[in-house]
Motif scaffolding. Sequence first.
Motif, PDB file in Angstrom:
ATOM      1  N   ALA A  59       0.992  -1.065  -0.002  1.00  0.00           N
ATOM      2  CA  ALA A  59       0.055   0.002   0.156  1.00  0.00           C
ATOM      3  C   ALA A  59       0.940   1.225   0.087  1.00  0.00           C
ATOM      4  O   ALA A  59       1.853   1.455   0.583  1.00  0.00           O
ATOM      5  CB  ALA A  59      -0.779   0.038   1.333  1.00  0.00           C
TER       6      ALA A  59
ATOM      7  N   SER B 139      -3.373   5.723  -9.825  1.00  0.00           N
ATOM      8  CA  SER B 139      -3.309   4.820  -8.756  1.00  0.00           C
ATOM      9  C   SER B 139      -1.811   4.718  -8.322  1.00  0.00           C
ATOM     10  O   SER B 139      -0.827   5.239  -8.956  1.00  0.00           O
ATOM     11  CB  SER B 139      -3.798   3.457  -9.004  1.00  0.00           C
ATOM     12  OG  SER B 139      -2.975   2.891  -9.997  1.00  0.00           O
TER      13      SER B 139
ATOM     14  N   CYS C 254     -10.415  -2.132  -3.192  1.00  0.00           N
ATOM     15  CA  CYS C 254      -9.615  -2.662  -2.275  1.00  0.00           C
ATOM     16  C   CYS C 254      -8.250  -1.806  -2.531  1.00  0.00           C
ATOM     17  O   CYS C 254      -7.375  -1.455  -1.566  1.00  0.00           O
ATOM     18  CB  CYS C 254      -9.225  -4.080  -2.208  1.00  0.00           C
ATOM     19  SG  CYS C 254     -10.883  -4.971  -1.664  1.00  0.00           S
ATOM     20  N   SER C 255      -7.676  -1.594  -3.880  1.00  0.00           N
ATOM     21  CA  SER C 255      -6.451  -1.337  -4.173  1.00  0.00           C
ATOM     22  C   SER C 255      -6.435   0.402  -4.241  1.00  0.00           C
ATOM     23  O   SER C 255      -5.524   0.854  -4.914  1.00  0.00           O
ATOM     24  CB  SER C 255      -5.997  -1.673  -5.406  1.00  0.00           C
ATOM     25  OG  SER C 255      -5.838  -3.116  -5.340  1.00  0.00           O
ATOM     26  N   HIS C 256      -7.618   0.928  -3.722  1.00  0.00           N
ATOM     27  CA  HIS C 256      -7.594   2.444  -3.584  1.00  0.00           C
ATOM     28  C   HIS C 256      -6.323   2.972  -3.001  1.00  0.00           C
ATOM     29  O   HIS C 256      -6.213   2.492  -2.006  1.00  0.00           O
ATOM     30  CB  HIS C 256      -8.889   2.896  -3.025  1.00  0.00           C
ATOM     31  CG  HIS C 256      -9.373   4.416  -3.454  1.00  0.00           C
ATOM     32  ND1 HIS C 256      -8.697   5.495  -3.174  1.00  0.00           N
ATOM     33  CD2 HIS C 256     -10.539   4.795  -4.498  1.00  0.00           C
ATOM     34  CE1 HIS C 256      -9.270   6.595  -3.658  1.00  0.00           C
ATOM     35  NE2 HIS C 256     -10.296   6.083  -4.530  1.00  0.00           N
TER      36      HIS C 256
ATOM     37  N   ARG D 130     -10.992   2.225   1.140  1.00  0.00           N
ATOM     38  CA  ARG D 130     -11.075   0.868   1.032  1.00  0.00           C
ATOM     39  C   ARG D 130     -11.889   0.122   1.961  1.00  0.00           C
ATOM     40  O   ARG D 130     -12.274   0.698   2.891  1.00  0.00           O
ATOM     41  CB  ARG D 130      -9.533   0.307   1.293  1.00  0.00           C
ATOM     42  CG  ARG D 130      -8.421   0.872   0.360  1.00  0.00           C
ATOM     43  CD  ARG D 130      -7.246   0.321   0.954  1.00  0.00           C
ATOM     44  NE  ARG D 130      -6.122   1.283   0.250  1.00  0.00           N
ATOM     45  CZ  ARG D 130      -4.820   1.644   0.959  1.00  0.00           C
ATOM     46  NH1 ARG D 130      -4.759   0.803   2.093  1.00  0.00           N
ATOM     47  NH2 ARG D 130      -4.128   2.392   0.425  1.00  0.00           N
TER      48      ARG D 130
ATOM     49  N   TYR E  58      -5.418  -3.663   0.743  1.00  0.00           N
ATOM     50  CA  TYR E  58      -4.754  -3.165  -0.411  1.00  0.00           C
ATOM     51  C   TYR E  58      -4.132  -4.376  -1.221  1.00  0.00           C
ATOM     52  O   TYR E  58      -4.155  -4.675  -2.470  1.00  0.00           O
ATOM     53  CB  TYR E  58      -3.666  -2.064  -0.266  1.00  0.00           C
ATOM     54  CG  TYR E  58      -3.074  -1.518  -1.422  1.00  0.00           C
ATOM     55  CD1 TYR E  58      -3.544  -0.391  -2.059  1.00  0.00           C
ATOM     56  CD2 TYR E  58      -1.769  -2.077  -2.168  1.00  0.00           C
ATOM     57  CE1 TYR E  58      -2.980   0.087  -2.974  1.00  0.00           C
ATOM     58  CE2 TYR E  58      -1.184  -1.627  -3.341  1.00  0.00           C
ATOM     59  CZ  TYR E  58      -1.769  -0.536  -3.779  1.00  0.00           C
ATOM     60  OH  TYR E  58      -1.393   0.043  -4.769  1.00  0.00           O
TER      61      TYR E  58
ATOM     62  N   PRO F 299      -6.324   5.077   1.937  1.00  0.00           N
ATOM     63  CA  PRO F 299      -6.738   4.195   2.883  1.00  0.00           C
ATOM     64  C   PRO F 299      -8.527   3.986   3.400  1.00  0.00           C
ATOM     65  O   PRO F 299      -8.963   3.257   3.542  1.00  0.00           O
ATOM     66  CB  PRO F 299      -5.985   4.063   4.087  1.00  0.00           C
ATOM     67  CG  PRO F 299      -4.733   4.823   3.254  1.00  0.00           C
ATOM     68  CD  PRO F 299      -5.291   5.779   2.360  1.00  0.00           C
TER      69      PRO F 299
ATOM     70  N   SER G 235      -5.869  -2.188   6.867  1.00  0.00           N
ATOM     71  CA  SER G 235      -6.348  -1.571   5.454  1.00  0.00           C
ATOM     72  C   SER G 235      -4.999  -2.044   4.497  1.00  0.00           C
ATOM     73  O   SER G 235      -5.206  -2.214   3.458  1.00  0.00           O
ATOM     74  CB  SER G 235      -6.043  -0.134   5.780  1.00  0.00           C
ATOM     75  OG  SER G 235      -6.340   0.483   4.546  1.00  0.00           O
ATOM     76  N   THR G 236      -3.593  -1.968   4.979  1.00  0.00           N
ATOM     77  CA  THR G 236      -2.755  -2.428   4.256  1.00  0.00           C
ATOM     78  C   THR G 236      -3.037  -3.763   3.647  1.00  0.00           C
ATOM     79  O   THR G 236      -2.590  -4.321   2.414  1.00  0.00           O
ATOM     80  CB  THR G 236      -1.459  -2.237   4.727  1.00  0.00           C
ATOM     81  OG1 THR G 236      -1.097  -3.101   5.937  1.00  0.00           O
ATOM     82  CG2 THR G 236      -1.192  -0.856   5.039  1.00  0.00           C
TER      83      THR G 236
END
Length: 672
Positions: A516, A634, A600-602, A608, A532, A605, A528-529
């Motif tokens: 992330a 991104s 999820c890869s936004h 997500r 990601y 954080p 959150s990471t």
Amino acid sequence: MFPKALVFIFLVKLVASSNHGFIFNGFRGANLSLNGLGDITPEGLLRLTNFTKEALGHAFYPLPLHLKNSSTGTVLSFSTTFVFVLQPQINYEQVCGHGIAFTISHSKNLPGALPSQYFGLFNSTNNESKENHIVAIEFDTVQNLDLGDINDNHVGIDINSLKSVNSTPVSYVDDKDGVLKNLTLVSGNPMQVWIDYSAMDMKLDVVISPLGVPKPKHSLLSTKLVNLSTVILDGMYVGFSASNGAATSSHYILGWSFSINGKAQDLDISQLPSVPQQGESKKKSSLLLIVALALVTAILLLLLCTGGIILILRRRKKYAEVLEEWEVEFGPHRFSYKDLFKATKGFKEENLLGAGGFGQVYEGLLPGSKMEIAVKKISHESRQGMREFVSEIVSMGRLRHRNLVQLLGYCRRQGELLLVYDLMPNGSLDKFLFSKTKPSLNWSQRFQVIKGVASGLLYLHEEWEQVVVHRDIKASNVLLDSEFNARLSDFGLARLYDHGSNPQTTRMVGTIGYLAPELSKTGKATTSTDVYAFGAFILEVACGRRPLEMRSTGESTPGLVDIVLDYWKKGVILNAKDPKVGSNYVEEEMELVLKLGLLCSHPEPTRRPSMRQVVRFLEGDAPLLVSPDSFSASASAVNCDDASDNIILSYPSISHTTSATDSVLEDISLMH
């Protein structure tokens, strides 16, 4: 005279229609309906399972019993008592089969039933179906949170489902002193159970005690069952079902008594067969032979004393382990190096499954138990932080989820740390995505893999006693069992912290393409990471491309997130799918996975979803409302130019191999 066939049919109907009762003090010569692993041993034991993985066994009384009043349609009273033994394959509680269930069923075959958590009674599609017509009393030795299990040592009453209507830990009240005493189902000791159903009160009572202790006056479990008449049909079979998963047990019944509209006959304990102990030797030598062998042994010892001492010293050095006082508390999780050496045939190359930045992985077969394992060898030159690291390993060993590879224990020897896992027959997922020698997975298999990893991550983030951040989610760290179910593995970089606490800043670790963007600034690994990395992973599975690929010139191509986002903005997001999937896929599922991977890869954080939300999206319990306009440029890969000296990388999941500092123990103090 009547033909013999007609006489037999008449007798069967006559017996089945009466208020039936039977008793087995041992099962030698008994006529039972057996399937799966069910058999009767020469000693007269009814054995439902042996030490076979992912297997089940059934044993039913061969005639259907009439448990209903034909005029009123109400269920009749019944009573049963039996003695059982659950014998685990390895002598500690954490590794055992799933347990045993006394069963009343409309069928003695139970077609489609699965082992493991389904007890050989149901499967993933018919669990909780009213069409099952099954009443079971489960003696469960594995906690399954999806089924609402209270612990890994409980008794439960099940109606058409393995989500018990009532359950309680296993114990009994000693009538002599009135003290509640706990029992352990997988102790290997025989226990007696009494189950009584009162038609007048519509109440089921379950009592348990060690064999030889009279029936306690206090019920362990007492439940009023409403509308049981809708579950019990006119002709029902009574018997037992048991199952094993990745870990195994032998499930035995020593004696059994059953009665309708009356108390079950008492078992004659003196006639019950004994369960053989594991490794029990059968010494039948005569006294003369024993004396002769002793004399020969003494002579050989005298002749070979010097050579024997030398051999012992060499073997001690060969199998020498590192063992310090603080490791005593981790005893049950520690394997002997000698057993692991023999299991892997001396860590021979023919047993090598793979090698990466964190060491080599070997397949093995434990001597004695014949349990299939995977052994990872890691070097540890530094003693600093080793106690904390082993403590964390043992904590990981307590993780229990169907989508996590089970860590069984560890061993330390000289400059090596050895981690012992369940063996996954089909190896890692990335081989099925990128290897030219492996068949490609179809979309249904890929979608199940994605949902399985999501379920495992939800358990790590929210459902275990601590928060577990994996920190290295990628296809090569997802293993597949014999049925291609996904198991998340490799917790070498994982971090644990308490729910509600703030994760500490640490050295940035992971794999380029899955990191992330905020990690390079904060250094804090969070749930959150992980989300990601999960986003990058599911795009990898759906598209058949790695998150970051490099040309032979060393130049990087656009990241997978950017590629999928570009397709979406053009209105052709399905063009991003893996061509090997072909046309046999569900468009709604593919579109959901691609959009969810982007969400999820936004790069922000806060945008997500949590893993609980991810699971709801994948199960169709919540709509995914997102548009391509909500995404800016991104950060599909972390810019490591200025911070590469502060990153620990596992071996990169990119097409062009790069060198990286891969040792998880290089600076172990920074991981705690």
